[in-house]
Design an enzyme around this catalytic site. Sequence first.
Site, PDB file in Angstrom:
ATOM      1  N   ASP A 144     -68.593 -28.904  31.218  1.00  0.00           N
ATOM      2  CA  ASP A 144     -69.894 -28.451  31.719  1.00  0.00           C
ATOM      3  C   ASP A 144     -70.901 -29.597  31.810  1.00  0.00           C
ATOM      4  O   ASP A 144     -70.653 -30.703  31.327  1.00  0.00           O
ATOM      5  CB  ASP A 144     -70.439 -27.324  30.831  1.00  0.00           C
ATOM      6  CG  ASP A 144     -70.233 -27.587  29.343  1.00  0.00           C
ATOM      7  OD1 ASP A 144     -70.023 -28.754  28.962  1.00  0.00           O
ATOM      8  OD2 ASP A 144     -70.275 -26.623  28.559  1.00  0.00           O
ATOM      9  N   ASP A 170     -72.850 -18.382  19.122  1.00  0.00           N
ATOM     10  CA  ASP A 170     -72.806 -17.036  19.715  1.00  0.00           C
ATOM     11  C   ASP A 170     -71.433 -16.720  20.319  1.00  0.00           C
ATOM     12  O   ASP A 170     -71.277 -15.757  21.065  1.00  0.00           O
ATOM     13  CB  ASP A 170     -73.904 -16.879  20.785  1.00  0.00           C
ATOM     14  CG  ASP A 170     -73.732 -17.826  21.974  1.00  0.00           C
ATOM     15  OD1 ASP A 170     -72.753 -18.610  22.004  1.00  0.00           O
ATOM     16  OD2 ASP A 170     -74.586 -17.785  22.888  1.00  0.00           O
ATOM     17  N   HIS A 221     -69.669 -18.621  22.418  1.00  0.00           N
ATOM     18  CA  HIS A 221     -69.371 -19.109  23.777  1.00  0.00           C
ATOM     19  C   HIS A 221     -68.330 -20.222  23.763  1.00  0.00           C
ATOM     20  O   HIS A 221     -68.200 -20.953  22.776  1.00  0.00           O
ATOM     21  CB  HIS A 221     -70.635 -19.550  24.524  1.00  0.00           C
ATOM     22  CG  HIS A 221     -71.305 -20.772  24.003  1.00  0.00           C
ATOM     23  ND1 HIS A 221     -72.674 -20.904  23.913  1.00  0.00           N
ATOM     24  CD2 HIS A 221     -70.815 -21.970  23.564  1.00  0.00           C
ATOM     25  CE1 HIS A 221     -72.981 -22.099  23.453  1.00  0.00           C
ATOM     26  NE2 HIS A 221     -71.874 -22.768  23.232  1.00  0.00           N
TER      27      HIS A 221
HETATM   28  P1  PGA Z   1     -71.507 -28.054  18.942  1.00  0.00           P
HETATM   29  O1  PGA Z   1     -71.471 -27.138  20.222  1.00  0.00           O
HETATM   30  O2  PGA Z   1     -70.213 -28.772  18.892  1.00  0.00           O
HETATM   31  O3  PGA Z   1     -72.649 -29.012  19.160  1.00  0.00           O
HETATM   32  O4  PGA Z   1     -71.721 -27.167  17.752  1.00  0.00           O
HETATM   33  C1  PGA Z   1     -70.341 -26.372  20.468  1.00  0.00           C
HETATM   34  C2  PGA Z   1     -70.521 -25.532  21.704  1.00  0.00           C
HETATM   35  O5  PGA Z   1     -71.647 -25.120  21.998  1.00  0.00           O
HETATM   36  O6  PGA Z   1     -69.520 -25.282  22.376  1.00  0.00           O
END
Ligand code: PGA
Length: 259
Positions: free
Chosen positions: A67, A136, A138
């Site tokens: 992304d 959450d 995702h």
């Molecule tokens: P993070 O993000 O590794 O910074 O915790 C993970 C994500 O949002 O997929």
Amino acid sequence: MEVVVCKSKEEASALAAEIITKAVKKNPKTVLGLATGSTPVLMYDAMAKAVKAKKVSYKEVKSWNLDEYVGLAPTHEQSYRYFMNENLFKKIDIKLSNTHVLNGLAKNPEAECKKYERDIKKAGGIDIQVLGIGSDGHIAFNEPGTSLKSRTSVVYLTPSTIKDNARLFFKGKEKEVPTRALSMGVGTICEAKKIVLLAFGKNKADAVKGMVEGGVSQFCTASALQMHNDAWIFCDEEAASKLKLKDYYAWRSATKLQG
Ligand code: PGA
């Protein structure tokens, strides 16, 4: 879904890096799907170490990232292209021209997303997809309420993701976090031949519980991985702490990894 429960994120990252190193050694033309965020950094360091030790080469590897924020130039320090260059690509021998990150400045974002999907297909599909998980639930930026069959598209971030990302990457300034992104879809991700997802810390415990032991639901898009037949979840103890069958998963995956 195999859940590997490790004593620390260092141990989990080393094991996950080993899977990638082995795959690239076996097939130097491996196609990788890569992730950003704080979670994969230690794994990327371990991958870089293996390159430095001449155990593996990424010269023929191609990569597609999950992304990118809408509106950030690749040179912007918070863009995911910048993150990848700094945290992995500069440290291994991959050709930058073989690395792909969605263009957050694309004039026609829909066309950009369609081309991304076409290019992945042309490359033969993703062999190993690296993932983190949001608090959450995702994967990539596929927030709760996203179809589990979604394809690469423009997506809208939830307030909780904006908060998490502000804390980790934007010096706490929520207003500076873009509210939209271009993201591979859940359907796109699930087409990868193998999934390697990393989750660390107690902030991820509910998401991991939802992904592994909740129902398959668009409310926790990571739960779609329950339908994948080669998905490996590398957790530390804290992230795995809410799993009912934690000890069973740990034993089963350790046995499989040894064999
Ligand atoms: P993070 O993000 O590794 O910074 O915790 C993970 C994500 O949002 O997929």
